[in-house]
Design a protein around this motif. Structure first.
Motif, short mmCIF file in Angstrom:
data_model
loop_
_atom_site.label_atom_id
_atom_site.label_comp_id
_atom_site.label_asym_id
_atom_site.label_seq_id
_atom_site.Cartn_x
_atom_site.Cartn_y
_atom_site.Cartn_z
N ASN A 1 0.85 -1.20 0.00
CA ASN A 1 0.00 0.00 0.00
C ASN A 1 0.88 1.25 0.00
OD1 ASN A 1 -2.17 -1.81 0.29
ND2 ASN A 1 -2.02 -1.73 2.51
N MET A 2 1.48 1.54 -1.14
CA MET A 2 2.49 2.59 -1.22
C MET A 2 1.92 3.99 -0.98
SD MET A 2 5.03 0.74 -1.42
CE MET A 2 6.31 1.93 -1.59
N THR A 3 0.73 4.27 -1.47
CA THR A 3 0.14 5.60 -1.28
C THR A 3 -0.07 5.86 0.21
OG1 THR A 3 -0.97 5.45 -3.41
CG2 THR A 3 -1.80 7.10 -1.87
N ARG A 4 -0.63 4.90 0.91
CA ARG A 4 -0.87 5.03 2.36
C ARG A 4 0.46 5.12 3.10
NH1 ARG A 4 -3.37 6.94 6.57
NH2 ARG A 4 -3.69 5.49 8.27
N SER A 5 1.44 4.35 2.65
CA SER A 5 2.76 4.36 3.27
C SER A 5 3.38 5.75 3.21
CB SER A 5 3.68 3.35 2.59
OG SER A 5 4.98 3.44 3.11
N VAL A 6 3.38 6.36 2.04
CA VAL A 6 3.96 7.69 1.87
C VAL A 6 3.20 8.71 2.71
CG1 VAL A 6 4.34 9.55 0.18
CG2 VAL A 6 4.93 7.18 -0.40
N GLU A 7 1.89 8.58 2.75
CA GLU A 7 1.06 9.49 3.57
C GLU A 7 1.47 9.41 5.05
OE1 GLU A 7 -3.48 9.22 5.16
OE2 GLU A 7 -3.20 8.98 3.00
N LEU A 8 1.63 8.20 5.55
CA LEU A 8 2.00 8.01 6.96
C LEU A 8 3.42 8.50 7.24
CD1 LEU A 8 0.34 4.54 7.40
CD2 LEU A 8 -0.23 6.59 8.73
N LEU A 9 4.33 8.26 6.33
CA LEU A 9 5.70 8.73 6.52
C LEU A 9 5.75 10.25 6.54
CD1 LEU A 9 7.62 6.13 4.34
CD2 LEU A 9 7.54 6.25 6.82
N ASN A 10 4.96 10.88 5.70
CA ASN A 10 4.90 12.35 5.72
C ASN A 10 4.26 12.87 7.00
OD1 ASN A 10 6.28 13.03 3.33
ND2 ASN A 10 4.49 12.46 2.12
N ASN B 1 13.12 10.68 5.14
CA ASN B 1 13.49 10.92 3.74
C ASN B 1 14.29 9.76 3.17
OD1 ASN B 1 12.16 13.35 3.60
ND2 ASN B 1 13.98 14.59 3.96
N LYS B 2 15.17 9.17 3.98
CA LYS B 2 15.92 8.00 3.52
C LYS B 2 14.99 6.82 3.27
CE LYS B 2 20.35 9.24 5.54
NZ LYS B 2 21.40 8.91 6.49
N ALA B 3 14.02 6.64 4.14
CA ALA B 3 13.06 5.56 3.95
C ALA B 3 12.23 5.79 2.69
CB ALA B 3 12.16 5.43 5.18
N LEU B 4 11.80 7.03 2.48
CA LEU B 4 11.05 7.35 1.27
C LEU B 4 11.86 7.10 0.01
CD1 LEU B 4 9.24 10.60 2.47
CD2 LEU B 4 8.12 8.46 1.79
N ALA B 5 13.13 7.50 0.03
CA ALA B 5 14.00 7.28 -1.12
C ALA B 5 14.18 5.78 -1.37
CB ALA B 5 15.36 7.94 -0.90
N ASN B 6 14.32 5.02 -0.29
CA ASN B 6 14.46 3.57 -0.41
C ASN B 6 13.20 2.94 -1.00
OD1 ASN B 6 15.70 1.06 -0.13
ND2 ASN B 6 14.88 0.77 1.92
N LEU B 7 12.03 3.43 -0.56
CA LEU B 7 10.78 2.91 -1.09
C LEU B 7 10.63 3.24 -2.58
CD1 LEU B 7 8.26 3.70 1.78
CD2 LEU B 7 9.21 1.48 1.16
N GLU B 8 11.02 4.45 -2.96
CA GLU B 8 10.95 4.84 -4.37
C GLU B 8 11.91 4.02 -5.22
OE1 GLU B 8 11.62 9.04 -4.61
OE2 GLU B 8 9.74 9.52 -3.58
N GLY B 9 13.05 3.69 -4.67
CA GLY B 9 14.03 2.87 -5.38
C GLY B 9 13.58 1.43 -5.56
N ASN B 10 12.71 0.97 -4.67
CA ASN B 10 12.22 -0.41 -4.75
C ASN B 10 10.93 -0.52 -5.55
OD1 ASN B 10 14.31 -1.43 -3.23
ND2 ASN B 10 13.22 -1.15 -1.28
N SER B 11 10.38 0.61 -5.98
CA SER B 11 9.10 0.57 -6.73
C SER B 11 9.31 0.17 -8.16
CB SER B 11 8.43 1.94 -6.70
OG SER B 11 8.08 2.25 -5.38
#
Length: 116
Positions: A83-92, A106-116
């Motif tokens: 659930n990437m949309t919800r994940s990004v929302e919660l991280l923000n 920000n590092k976690a977000l970058a890691n998630l974007e790299g794994n998408s």
């Protein structure tokens, strides 16, 4: 009269110390995290995720704050579930409530974007 004032101040100090100063609502976090760490499986993960969601929903009702890291942890669980949309929302949300976590998030977000 002086003894009354001293007694009153003493009682006031004692009662002030009895008030809970906890500003965060933790719910049953420790228990569900322990269960998940002890036996990491789908059921224990679901119970812990549900507890995190309960904390996020209940803290404002109890006039308390969501503890640091709860949005982050829930966001990472959502990412694990796809659930990437919800994940990004919660991280923000973690960043907005706890700006000191910005670099880590920000590092976690970058890691998630790299794994998408």
């Amino acid at each position: 009269m002086k003894m009354f004032k001293v007694s009153f101040i003493f009682i006031l100090v004692i009662l002030t110390g009895c008030k809970s100063n906890e500003i965060y609502y933790w719910g049953n976090y420790e228990s569900t995290l322990y269960d998940y760490r002890k036996e990491p499986n789908e059921l224990s993960l679901t119970k812990h995720k549900n507890q995190l969601e309960f904390i996020v929903a209940t803290a404002p009702v109890k006039n308390k704050r969501v503890p640091p890291g709860v949005y982050f942890e829930l966001g990472m669980i959502e990412a694990k579930l796809g659930n990437m949309t919800r994940s990004v929302e919660l991280l923000n949300l973690e960043k907005s409530h706890f700006p000191e976590a910005t670099t880590y998030v920000n590092k976690a977000l970058a890691n998630l974007e790299g794994n998408s």
